[in-house]
Scaffold this active site. Structure first.
Site, PDB file in Angstrom:
ATOM      1  N   ASN A   1      -3.502   8.562   4.117  1.00 25.08           N
ATOM      2  CA  ASN A   1      -2.120   7.805   4.579  1.00 25.08           C
ATOM      3  C   ASN A   1      -2.046   7.758   6.040  1.00 25.08           C
ATOM      4  O   ASN A   1      -0.718   7.153   6.442  1.00 25.08           O
ATOM      5  CB  ASN A   1      -0.803   8.648   4.089  1.00 25.08           C
ATOM      6  CG  ASN A   1      -0.656   8.525   2.433  1.00 25.08           C
ATOM      7  OD1 ASN A   1      -1.186   7.396   1.843  1.00 25.08           O
ATOM      8  ND2 ASN A   1       0.102   9.160   1.975  1.00 25.08           N
TER       9      ASN A   1
ATOM     10  N   ARG B   1       0.850  -1.278   0.118  1.00 22.48           N
ATOM     11  CA  ARG B   1      -0.101   0.001   0.143  1.00 22.48           C
ATOM     12  C   ARG B   1       0.864   1.275  -0.017  1.00 22.48           C
ATOM     13  O   ARG B   1       0.470   2.208  -0.672  1.00 22.48           O
ATOM     14  CB  ARG B   1      -0.967  -0.031   1.153  1.00 22.48           C
ATOM     15  CG  ARG B   1      -1.784   1.057   1.214  1.00 22.48           C
ATOM     16  CD  ARG B   1      -3.123   0.718   2.046  1.00 22.48           C
ATOM     17  NE  ARG B   1      -3.753   1.945   2.121  1.00 22.48           N
ATOM     18  CZ  ARG B   1      -3.966   2.731   3.583  1.00 22.48           C
ATOM     19  NH1 ARG B   1      -3.368   2.437   4.531  1.00 22.48           N
ATOM     20  NH2 ARG B   1      -4.843   3.589   3.620  1.00 22.48           N
TER      21      ARG B   1
ATOM     22  N   HIS C   1      -5.502  -6.087  -2.876  1.00 21.30           N
ATOM     23  CA  HIS C   1      -6.529  -6.074  -1.834  1.00 21.30           C
ATOM     24  C   HIS C   1      -6.422  -7.639  -1.518  1.00 21.30           C
ATOM     25  O   HIS C   1      -7.229  -7.776  -0.390  1.00 21.30           O
ATOM     26  CB  HIS C   1      -7.732  -5.665  -2.277  1.00 21.30           C
ATOM     27  CG  HIS C   1      -7.741  -4.094  -2.328  1.00 21.30           C
ATOM     28  ND1 HIS C   1      -8.790  -3.375  -2.910  1.00 21.30           N
ATOM     29  CD2 HIS C   1      -6.951  -3.141  -2.201  1.00 21.30           C
ATOM     30  CE1 HIS C   1      -8.700  -2.146  -2.944  1.00 21.30           C
ATOM     31  NE2 HIS C   1      -7.269  -1.837  -2.708  1.00 21.30           N
TER      32      HIS C   1
ATOM     33  N   HIS D   1       0.744   4.040  -2.933  1.00 28.40           N
ATOM     34  CA  HIS D   1       0.410   5.410  -2.467  1.00 28.40           C
ATOM     35  C   HIS D   1       1.626   6.500  -2.948  1.00 28.40           C
ATOM     36  O   HIS D   1       1.540   7.810  -2.860  1.00 28.40           O
ATOM     37  CB  HIS D   1       0.066   5.659  -1.028  1.00 28.40           C
ATOM     38  CG  HIS D   1      -1.084   5.106  -0.612  1.00 28.40           C
ATOM     39  ND1 HIS D   1      -1.941   5.590   0.166  1.00 28.40           N
ATOM     40  CD2 HIS D   1      -2.326   4.212  -1.386  1.00 28.40           C
ATOM     41  CE1 HIS D   1      -3.159   5.175   0.436  1.00 28.40           C
ATOM     42  NE2 HIS D   1      -3.042   4.176  -0.762  1.00 28.40           N
ATOM     43  N   ASP D   2       2.931   5.751  -2.834  1.00 27.58           N
ATOM     44  CA  ASP D   2       4.004   6.675  -3.108  1.00 27.58           C
ATOM     45  C   ASP D   2       4.124   6.930  -4.657  1.00 27.58           C
ATOM     46  O   ASP D   2       3.978   8.192  -5.250  1.00 27.58           O
ATOM     47  CB  ASP D   2       5.251   5.823  -2.775  1.00 27.58           C
ATOM     48  CG  ASP D   2       6.461   6.493  -3.056  1.00 27.58           C
ATOM     49  OD1 ASP D   2       6.517   7.957  -2.945  1.00 27.58           O
ATOM     50  OD2 ASP D   2       7.644   6.137  -3.487  1.00 27.58           O
TER      51      ASP D   2
END
Length: 320
Positions: free
Chosen positions: A95, A63, A192, A67-68
């Site tokens: 985050n 994750r 997921h 997200h990065d």
């Protein structure tokens, strides 16, 4: 048009294609072969050690990497801490629940002891994610290296991340802006298969869904009932939530099987069943773990190659 004007237009075109803030540089498989040959094995050891103590590490790293990459490219800007008046990405609303930053810190410390100032935090994160997926029973792949670390990290930019409430057109737009296809969307959603979600990310599906339904009718009734028992309307339990699938520490294709049964957590998961193309891919991945793994690897390599950044940090939490 004069030569000077033609040159001006060319420079402008190049700046639009390759902005100054996102330098273009080539990644390569053998980037550290001469300068830090033991980098990969050292990072792998740090991930293994962390996983023996905490089974949630792979989900957290996957994750974190996602997200990065979705903000300024894969430049480790998600690792930077807030300084002075600047609130960094890691403290942005999507985050807040990111964790296991210590795994990257430990890997960086070990690599720095071997090869000071050589291996970027961005490369460490990309390699750690590969190892975490493989160690969870998933596939492995060759990671091209040579990413640079970014110097800018802003919490406000985390609004750009695809939200768990997104519909298929919003998801498609978010992914296409980063050069990722609908196939990449479905394959990467398979991440997921690992992890846990807090109630807030799927609350919209189990309470006050719309004017005619309290619960999203696409959620299987027994699954909805179990989620509502864990996440009541006025939930006061801070860490309440549910695992992303029934085998949440094993990288497999269970996520897709449950999705077809109406047992997915997010609106953005359910959205994958709303177009013929994406639904066909979900069915394909649900019936074949091999097909899912091949697609996941291809999409991870593609996403991990979105570059950005300018330097190699000595400490992953602060710019040089």
């Amino acid at each position: 048009m004069g030569a000077a004007n033609i040159l001006g237009v060319l420079v402008l075109t190049l700046l639009v294609m390759f902005p100054v803030s996102s330098p273009v540089y080539a990644l390569s498989l053998n980037y550290y072969d001469q300068t830090c040959p033991k980098a990969e094995s050292t990072i792998s050891d740090a991930v293994k050690k962390a996983m023996t103590n905490d089974k949630t590490v792979p989900a957290a790293l996957l994750r974190m990497h996602f997200h990065d990459c979705f903000i300024r490219g894969c430049d480790a800007s998600v690792l930077l801490k807030s300084v002075g008046k600047n609130t960094a990405e890691k403290d942005g609303p999507p985050n807040i629940s990111l964790h296991a930053f210590y795994v990257i810190d430990n890997a960086k410390k070990a690599v720095e002891a071997l090869c000071p100032g050589v291996v970027s935090c961005a490369d460490i994160l990309a390699l750690a994610v590969r190892d975490a997926v493989a160690l969870s029973g998933g596939p492995t792949w060759n990671v091209s290296k040579g990413r640079k670390d970014g110097r800018i990290s802003k919490a406000t930019e985390t609004r750009q991340l695809p939200a768990p409430t997104f519909n298929i057109s919003q998801l498609q737009q978010s992914f296409s802006q980063r050069g990722l296809s609908m196939e990449d969307l479905v394959a990467l959603s398979g991440g997921h298969t690992l992890g846990f979600s807090h109630c807030s990310s799927f609350q919209n599906r189990i309470h006050n869904f719309n004017s005619t339904h309290d619960v999203d009718p696409s959620v299987h009734p027994s699954f909805a009932a179990s989620l509502r028992s864990v996440c009541p309307l006025h939930n006061k339990v801070k860490n309440a939530g549910a695992t992303m699938d029934s085998s949440s520490t094993t990288f497999d294709n269970t996520y897709y099987k449950l999705l077809l049964q109406g047992r997915s957590l997010f609106s953005s998961d359910q959205a994958l069943l709303t177009t013929t193309k994406t639904k066909a891919l979900v069915s394909q991945f649900a019936s074949s773990k091999d097909e899912f793994e091949k697609a996941f690897v291809k999409s991870m390599i593609k996403m991990s190659s979105i570059t950005g950044g300018q330097e190699v940090r000595l400490d992953c939490r602060v710019v040089r």
